[in-house]
Write a protein that holds these residues in place. Structure first.
Motif: not given
Length: 460
Positions: A49-74
Motif C-alpha cells: 500500500p505504499d506503492t501505486v501500480t499503473l497499467t496500460a494496455n495496447w493492441l486489442p482483440f489478440q486471437e491467441p492462435n494468431g501466428g506466425p507473427n503474433f503481436y509484437p510491440w511497434a
C-alpha cells in the motif's frame, strides 16, 4: 488559467472531442492496432500500500492462435504512461517504453519458436523484443530506469510455452529506488458485453451477459512505484492526488517494396484516461482529433466539453428504453471527467475525493480542466472491493483511479443516467450482466491474468 476562466471556456460554443477508453474507438487508430491504447488502470497496490501500480494496455482483440507473427510491440514507437500531479493537464512525469526487435527467423523458418521455450534466453525462441524505459520530468534530463529490458513474448501455445508465468517472471525488472516493471502479453482485463453497440443491447436488453473480450489478449505495460515518485514535490501526504493517462507517439512510415522506414517527428496517435470517454462520449467525427490532443488542451475544445455536458448515451437510453435523460448541463460529468471531484471544483458533487485541487502545494491558478483518470493515493485499500466502486460506497474504486475489478461499464451507464453514491438507477441495476473478467486476477504484481492460449472460437 483559473478554474473560473476554464469553466467559461468549457461552456462556450464550439467544436470538439472528448473522453476515451478503447478498443478500436477511433477511425485512424482502428487501422493501426499496434499503437492503439485500450485501457488504463491506476490503483494503490493492495499488497504494497505504499506503492501505486499503473497499467496500460495496447493492441486489442489478440486471437491467441494468431501466428506466425503474433503481436509484437511497434519498434521505435513511444509507449507512455503520464502523470499530472499539479492539475495543469501536462505530465509532471512520463514513463516511456521504446522497443526494438531482434528477429532471428531470417530465411530459415516461419516459426516464432522452433521448440519449447522455458526461458527467455532459450535458443528455441527466435523472435525477441527489448526495450528501454525512461523517466521523463520537465526541465530534467531523461533518466534511464531500464536500459535493456526483455519483453515477455506472445504466448504461442502450451506446447511452445508450457509455463508462461515463468517467462513473465523472468521479464519482470526491479527498478532503481524501488518498484518494478514488466512488458508482457496478458488476458484482456476489460470485461463487458460489446453488444452495447447493437442499439444498446439489442433494443430490449436481450443482448447482455456475454463477456465479448473473454478469450482475447492484449499487450500490457505495468509499473509499480512508491507513491512519493508520483506525488507533487515527492510528498504524497500533502499532495496525494494524481491524474493519469496513457498515450502513444510514432513517426510516419516511408514505404518501399518490402520495407518501411520511420521518418519525421513523433506524433501522438492515441490517448486514454477515463474508460469509455472517447468510445461513447466523443462523436465519431472528433475521435481522431481527441486522440491527438494533450489533456492540457481539452478546456480549449468547446465541442468536446459540450458532449461531456450533454452526452449522447442518455438520449439513446431515452429513445430506446423510455428512461428520461437527466437534465443538462451535466456538470456532474464535467467534475468526474475533467476536474476531478472536490469542493474546490465548485461542481455539484461537493465532496473531496480526487481532484489535484486538493493538493496543498500546487498553484490553483495553473489548474485546468483536463480528461484524466484521477487517483487519490491517500484512500485506503478496500478489503473487499465493490465492482461498482464509489457508487456503492467503495471510495477506492472508479472513478477514484481504476482497479482491474471495477465494472466501469455498469458504473458509467449508471453515472450517465444520473446515479450518485447510494442512489442507483433501478431500471439499469443489472447493467450488461457481465460483472467480472473471465480469468481471475493475481494477488501480486502485475496482477493481470496470464494470456489465453486457446482459440477464441474454440467453444463454437
Amino acid at each position: 488559467m483559473s478554474l473560473a476562466l476554464s469553466s467559461t471556456a468549457l461552456l462556450g460554443a464550439g467544436a470538439g472531442t472528448s473522453t476515451a477508453s478503447s478498443h478500436r474507438e477511433a477511425p485512424l487508430i482502428a487501422a493501426d492496432p499496434q499503437v492503439d491504447n485500450t485501457d488504463v488502470y491506476a490503483f494503490t497496490s493492495p499488497d504494497k500500500p505504499d506503492t501505486v501500480t499503473l497499467t496500460a494496455n495496447w493492441l486489442p482483440f489478440q486471437e491467441p492462435n494468431g501466428g506466425p507473427n503474433f503481436y509484437p510491440w511497434a519498434d521505435g514507437a513511444h509507449y507512455d504512461i503520464n502523470v499530472d500531479s499539479q492539475g495543469t493537464g501536462r505530465p509532471d512525469l512520463t514513463y516511456r517504453w521504446t522497443f526494438h526487435t531482434e528477429d532471428q527467423r531470417g530465411t530459415n523458418t516461419f516459426l516464432y519458436n522452433n521448440g519449447p521455450v522455458n526461458s527467455l534466453t532459450d535458443p528455441t525462441l527466435l523472435f525477441h523484443q527489448y526495450y528501454t524505459l525512461q523517466e521523463l520530468r520537465p526541465d530534467c534530463e531523461p533518466k534511464t530506469l531500464v536500459a535493456h529490458g526483455t519483453a515477455a513474448p506472445s504466448d504461442t501455445g502450451k506446447a511452445s510455452m508450457p509455463d508462461y508465468g515463468k517467462l513473465r517472471d523472468q521479464a519482470t525488472v526491479q527498478l532503481p529506488g524501488g518498484g518494478q516493471t514488466v512488458a508482457t502479453q496478458a488476458a484482456d482485463p476489460f470485461f463487458l458485453d460489446l453488444r452495447v453497440f447493437d442499439l444498446l443491447y439489442g433494443g430490449n436488453l436481450a443482448e447482455v451477459g456475454q463477456n465479448t473480450l473473454a478469450g482475447y489478449n492484449v499487450n500490457t505495460l505495468s509499473i509499480q512505484v512508491p507513491k512519493s515518485e508520483l506525488a507533487y514535490k515527492g510528498d504524497a501526504a500533502r499532495n496525494p492526488v494524481i491524474g493519469v493517462w496513457s498515450s502513444t507517439e510514432k513517426q510516419s512510415m516511408k514505404l518501399s517494396p518490402g520495407k518501411e522506414e520511420p521518418v519525421g517527428k513523433y506524433v501522438q496517435v492515441s490517448r486514454l484516461g477515463n474508460p469509455l470517454v472517447n468510445e461513447v462520449v466523443v462523436p465519431a467525427g472528433l475521435k481522431d482529433a481527441f486522440n491527438a490532443l494533450p489533456p492540457a488542451e481539452d478546456h480549449n475544445q468547446p465541442a468536446v466539453v459540450a458532449k461531456v455536458l450533454d452526452p449522447e448515451v442518455p438520449h439513446l437510453v431515452q429513445a430506446v428504453y423510455g428512461l428520461p435523460a437527466p437534465a443538462t448541463p451535466r456538470t456532474d460529468l464535467q467534475e468526474i471527467f475533467l476536474t476531478g471531484i472536490a469542493k474546490a471544483a465548485n461542481g455539484p458533487l461537493a465532496v473531496d475525493l480526487n481532484s489535484q485541487l486538493m493538493n496543498q502545494d500546487i498553484d490553483p491558478n495553473r489548474f485546468v480542466p483536463a480528461e484524466e483518470l484521477r487517483l487519490n493515493m491517500s484512500t485506503p485499500v478496500t478489503a473487499k472491493p465493490d465492482r461498482l466502486g464509489v457508487l456503492n460506497g467503495d471510495f477506492q474504486g472508479f472513478p477514484n483511479g481504476r482497479r482491474l475489478t471495477d465494472d466501469v461499464v455498469d458504473i458509467a451507464l449508471q453515472v450517465m443516467e444520473g446515479a450518485t453514491p447510494g442512489h442507483l438507477i433501478p431500471a439499469l441495476a443489472a447493467g450488461d450482466k457481465v460483472d467480472h473478467a473471465d480469468k481471475p486476477f493475481g494477488t501480486v504484481f502485475p496482477y493481470v491474468a496470464l494470456p489465453y492460449a486457446k482459440a477464441v472460437n474454440q467453444a463454437h
